[in-house]
Design an enzyme around this catalytic site. Structure first.
Site, PDB file in Angstrom:
ATOM      1  N   LYS A 125      46.593  48.152  27.960  1.00  0.00           N
ATOM      2  CA  LYS A 125      46.196  48.369  29.361  1.00  0.00           C
ATOM      3  C   LYS A 125      46.784  49.687  29.831  1.00  0.00           C
ATOM      4  O   LYS A 125      47.780  50.152  29.275  1.00  0.00           O
ATOM      5  CB  LYS A 125      46.742  47.230  30.234  1.00  0.00           C
ATOM      6  CG  LYS A 125      46.051  47.090  31.555  1.00  0.00           C
ATOM      7  CD  LYS A 125      44.766  46.276  31.469  1.00  0.00           C
ATOM      8  CE  LYS A 125      43.989  46.307  32.768  1.00  0.00           C
ATOM      9  NZ  LYS A 125      42.828  45.400  32.734  1.00  0.00           N
ATOM     10  N   ASP A 165      38.821  49.049  35.277  1.00  0.00           N
ATOM     11  CA  ASP A 165      39.529  47.950  35.954  1.00  0.00           C
ATOM     12  C   ASP A 165      39.498  48.318  37.439  1.00  0.00           C
ATOM     13  O   ASP A 165      38.648  49.131  37.852  1.00  0.00           O
ATOM     14  CB  ASP A 165      40.962  47.808  35.410  1.00  0.00           C
ATOM     15  CG  ASP A 165      41.658  46.530  35.888  1.00  0.00           C
ATOM     16  OD1 ASP A 165      41.358  45.456  35.340  1.00  0.00           O
ATOM     17  OD2 ASP A 165      42.497  46.596  36.805  1.00  0.00           O
TER      18      ASP A 165
HETATM   19  P1  NDP Z   1      37.197  46.769  41.734  1.00  0.00           P
HETATM   20  O1  NDP Z   1      38.042  47.950  41.977  1.00  0.00           O
HETATM   21  O2  NDP Z   1      35.756  46.938  41.460  1.00  0.00           O
HETATM   22  O3  NDP Z   1      37.330  45.756  42.968  1.00  0.00           O
HETATM   23  C1  NDP Z   1      38.548  45.206  43.327  1.00  0.00           C
HETATM   24  C2  NDP Z   1      38.346  44.411  44.605  1.00  0.00           C
HETATM   25  O4  NDP Z   1      39.541  43.701  44.906  1.00  0.00           O
HETATM   26  C3  NDP Z   1      38.055  45.297  45.796  1.00  0.00           C
HETATM   27  O5  NDP Z   1      37.289  44.588  46.707  1.00  0.00           O
HETATM   28  C4  NDP Z   1      39.452  45.559  46.335  1.00  0.00           C
HETATM   29  O6  NDP Z   1      39.489  45.883  47.706  1.00  0.00           O
HETATM   30  C5  NDP Z   1      40.120  44.235  46.105  1.00  0.00           C
HETATM   31  N1  NDP Z   1      41.558  44.477  45.901  1.00  0.00           N
HETATM   32  C6  NDP Z   1      42.136  45.200  44.943  1.00  0.00           C
HETATM   33  N2  NDP Z   1      43.456  45.229  45.091  1.00  0.00           N
HETATM   34  C7  NDP Z   1      43.705  44.500  46.179  1.00  0.00           C
HETATM   35  C8  NDP Z   1      44.891  44.148  46.852  1.00  0.00           C
HETATM   36  N3  NDP Z   1      46.084  44.578  46.423  1.00  0.00           N
HETATM   37  N4  NDP Z   1      44.771  43.343  47.946  1.00  0.00           N
HETATM   38  C9  NDP Z   1      43.560  42.914  48.379  1.00  0.00           C
HETATM   39  N5  NDP Z   1      42.398  43.226  47.776  1.00  0.00           N
HETATM   40  C10 NDP Z   1      42.485  44.004  46.697  1.00  0.00           C
HETATM   41  O7  NDP Z   1      37.911  45.968  40.559  1.00  0.00           O
HETATM   42  P2  NDP Z   1      37.314  44.850  39.605  1.00  0.00           P
HETATM   43  O8  NDP Z   1      36.338  44.005  40.327  1.00  0.00           O
HETATM   44  O9  NDP Z   1      36.912  45.503  38.344  1.00  0.00           O
HETATM   45  O10 NDP Z   1      38.628  44.002  39.277  1.00  0.00           O
HETATM   46  C11 NDP Z   1      39.028  42.887  40.067  1.00  0.00           C
HETATM   47  C12 NDP Z   1      39.970  42.021  39.235  1.00  0.00           C
HETATM   48  O11 NDP Z   1      39.303  41.580  38.059  1.00  0.00           O
HETATM   49  C13 NDP Z   1      41.244  42.717  38.755  1.00  0.00           C
HETATM   50  O12 NDP Z   1      42.290  41.762  38.704  1.00  0.00           O
HETATM   51  C14 NDP Z   1      40.885  43.124  37.335  1.00  0.00           C
HETATM   52  O13 NDP Z   1      42.024  43.282  36.528  1.00  0.00           O
HETATM   53  C15 NDP Z   1      40.064  41.921  36.913  1.00  0.00           C
HETATM   54  N6  NDP Z   1      39.165  42.140  35.785  1.00  0.00           N
HETATM   55  C16 NDP Z   1      38.181  43.091  35.827  1.00  0.00           C
HETATM   56  C17 NDP Z   1      37.329  43.240  34.754  1.00  0.00           C
HETATM   57  C18 NDP Z   1      36.176  44.182  34.791  1.00  0.00           C
HETATM   58  O14 NDP Z   1      35.376  44.156  33.857  1.00  0.00           O
HETATM   59  N7  NDP Z   1      36.023  45.014  35.818  1.00  0.00           N
HETATM   60  C19 NDP Z   1      37.509  42.466  33.522  1.00  0.00           C
HETATM   61  C20 NDP Z   1      38.511  41.448  33.612  1.00  0.00           C
HETATM   62  C21 NDP Z   1      39.313  41.325  34.692  1.00  0.00           C
HETATM   63  P3  NDP Z   1      39.736  47.405  48.154  1.00  0.00           P
HETATM   64  O15 NDP Z   1      38.474  48.124  47.858  1.00  0.00           O
HETATM   65  O16 NDP Z   1      40.050  47.313  49.602  1.00  0.00           O
HETATM   66  O17 NDP Z   1      40.896  47.890  47.338  1.00  0.00           O
END
Ligand code: NDP
Length: 442
Positions: A125, A165
């Site tokens: 990662k 991510d």
């Molecule tokens: P994105 O950046 O596309 O979206 C993340 C979302 O979560 C946004 O809406 C963001 O809001 C919100 N968010 C992030 N950090 C925080 C925080 N500290 N508090 C509140 N809201 C938060 O990321 P992904 O959708 O790709 O990833 C989301 C999760 O899924 C993560 O845990 C990631 O590790 C996991 N994941 C992702 C994969 C992938 O293929 N993309 C695969 C496996 C797991 P804002 O825009 O306001 O920051």
């Protein structure tokens, strides 16, 4: 003191001040005792000491200039955790909260998740404490290029293959891929989540969210039930949340919430995903704009989506976003099943509360493995210099999620309790990697 307790204490001392990493290690160590303590081979080969210590931890300075001409500095990370079963594989996160503890927890989890997919990928990662929010297109591009200007020497199609991510989507992967190619003069599948015109796989964008719903279907199917007719609470409004919502709606579910770090929306009629995508994917805006555009929707900047009554809960934002108080609210509202789209979104106490209540609970390692699985399929297509159709990839994803569900369920039934999917996922993921580590002797 048992072997597991010995290792746990030593890991805590060696990694003082890394709470997220210790949380992830504790969760795994707490559940693999039935395997590890029953056979001296693990202790003899120091498997736990080895699996909790990354092969390599790379930290580097990332300089870039902002639009006012100021030099800015961020810290970059790549933790290559374990390559017993394949090249290191795992995403890159760009978020101001990123630190070594967070990258290590994610890399550690990735080892077991990648093992569960049944595909030949190890765990890693990376990322940076760079905050992409509010940055111009030029600033994002320059940051990505600068980040890759150091990272390129540590990665490669057969060595380490990063992906997206939080904060890293197709745009950022494109800039990083371009810079890698420019420096190395090699056209290879060194990153996944690429654009479709330069080696990306169809269905990669959808994979994590779709996979989450496929495994939820498997879990509910155990009781002759399914997504159809269910009211679903989802947190987050990023890649995982949006495509989980899309598949859930397609299968007849009603998604009533989404959120970002500012607040959350509740739409009792079920969210309109076209509007969400326009706000988040096209305009890169805030979720509050949804309520401006849909009069029946409510926007809240206080509290969390977990106070809403729902049948299914899918935390898809970030780590430790679902606390024991949230779990109690969901339980009180009779939530039927929870599946983790984000990595480690539920605190340990929240998981304990769900399990004590016999709420069906699918942990992230299994539930969100669809993303990395399709990333591995992207690697296969790149090696073959072929591109498969959407249905081909989606079909393979469904088979992989179904295989993960069976592996997790069987390991739970064999070593723990029938529906203890937390233990099942850790044990099934661990066994394969441990066997490879022992066989390889290093
Ligand atoms: P994105 O950046 O596309 O979206 C993340 C979302 O979560 C946004 O809406 C963001 O809001 C919100 N968010 C992030 N950090 C925080 C925080 N500290 N508090 C509140 N809201 C938060 O990321 P992904 O959708 O790709 O990833 C989301 C999760 O899924 C993560 O845990 C990631 O590790 C996991 N994941 C992702 C994969 C992938 O293929 N993309 C695969 C496996 C797991 P804002 O825009 O306001 O920051």
């Amino acid at each position: 003191m048992s072997y597991i307790e010995e290792v746990r204490s030593a890991v805590a001392v060696r990694n003082a001040g890394q709470p997220e990493f210790m949380q992830a290690v504790d969760e795994v160590l707490a559940t693999i005792a039935p395997v590890v303590e029953s056979d001296g081979v693990y202790k003899h080969n120091a498997v736990l000491e080895r699996i909790t210590e990354p092969d390599r931890q790379i930290m580097f300075r990332v300089p870039w200039t902002d639009d006012d001409g100021n030099m800015r500095i961020n810290r970059g990370y790549r933790v290559q955790f374990n390559n017993a079963i394949g090249p290191y594989k795992g995403g890159l996160r760009l978020h101001p909260s990123v630190n070594l503890s967070i990258i290590k927890f994610l890399g550690f989890e990735q080892i077991f998740k990648n093992s569960l997919t049944g595909l030949p990928i190890g765990g890693g990662k990376g990322g940076s404490d760079f905050d992409p929010k509010g940055k111009s297109e030029r600033e994002i591009r320059e940051f990505c290029q600068s980040f890759m200007t150091e990272l390129f020497r540590h990665i490669g199609a057969d060595t380490d293959v990063p992906a997206g991510d939080i904060g890293v989507g197709g745009r950022e992967i494109g800039y990083m891929f371009g810079q890698y190619k420019r420096i190395k003069n090699v056209y290879e599948g060194v990153l996944t989540g690429k654009g479709l015109t330069f080696g990306g796989s169809l269905a990669r964008t959808e994979a994590t969210g779709y996979g989450l719903i496929y495994i939820m279907q498997e879990m509910l199917g155990e009781f002759g039930d399914g997504i159809k007719g269910k009211t679903i609470a989802i947190s987050g409004a990023g890649n995982v949340a949006i495509y989980a919502a899309q598949k859930a709606i397609e299968l007849g579910g009603k998604v009533v919430t989404l959120s970002d770090s500012d607040g959350w929306i509740y739409d009792k009629n079920g969210v309109n995903l076209d509007i969400v995508k326009d706000i988040k994917e096209v305009k890169r805006g805030r979720i509050r704009e949804y309520a401006d555009r849909v009069p029946t929707a409510e926007y809240h900047d206080k509290g969390k989506v977990w106070s809403v009554k729902c049948d299914l809960a899918l935390p898809c934002a970030t780590q430790n976003e679902l606390t024991v108080d949230d779990a109690k609210k969901l339980i009180k509202n009779n939530v039927r099943a929870v599946a983790e789209g984000a990595n480690m979104p539920s605190t340990t106490d929240a998981i304990n509360a769900f399990q004590a209540n016999h709420t069906l609970f699918m942990p992230a390692k299994a539930a969100n493995a669809g993303g990395v699985a399709v990333s591995a399929l992207e690697m296969s297509q790149n090696s073959q210099r072929l591109a498969w159709t959407f249905d081909e990839v989606d079909g393979k994803l469904q088979n992989i999620m179904s295989g993960i569900y069976s592996a997790v369920k069987n390991a739970a039934a064999t070593y723990a309790e029938k529906f203890d999917f937390v233990s099942g996922a850790n044990i099934a993921g661990f066994l394969k990697v441990a066997q490879a580590m022992i066989a390889q002797g290093v």
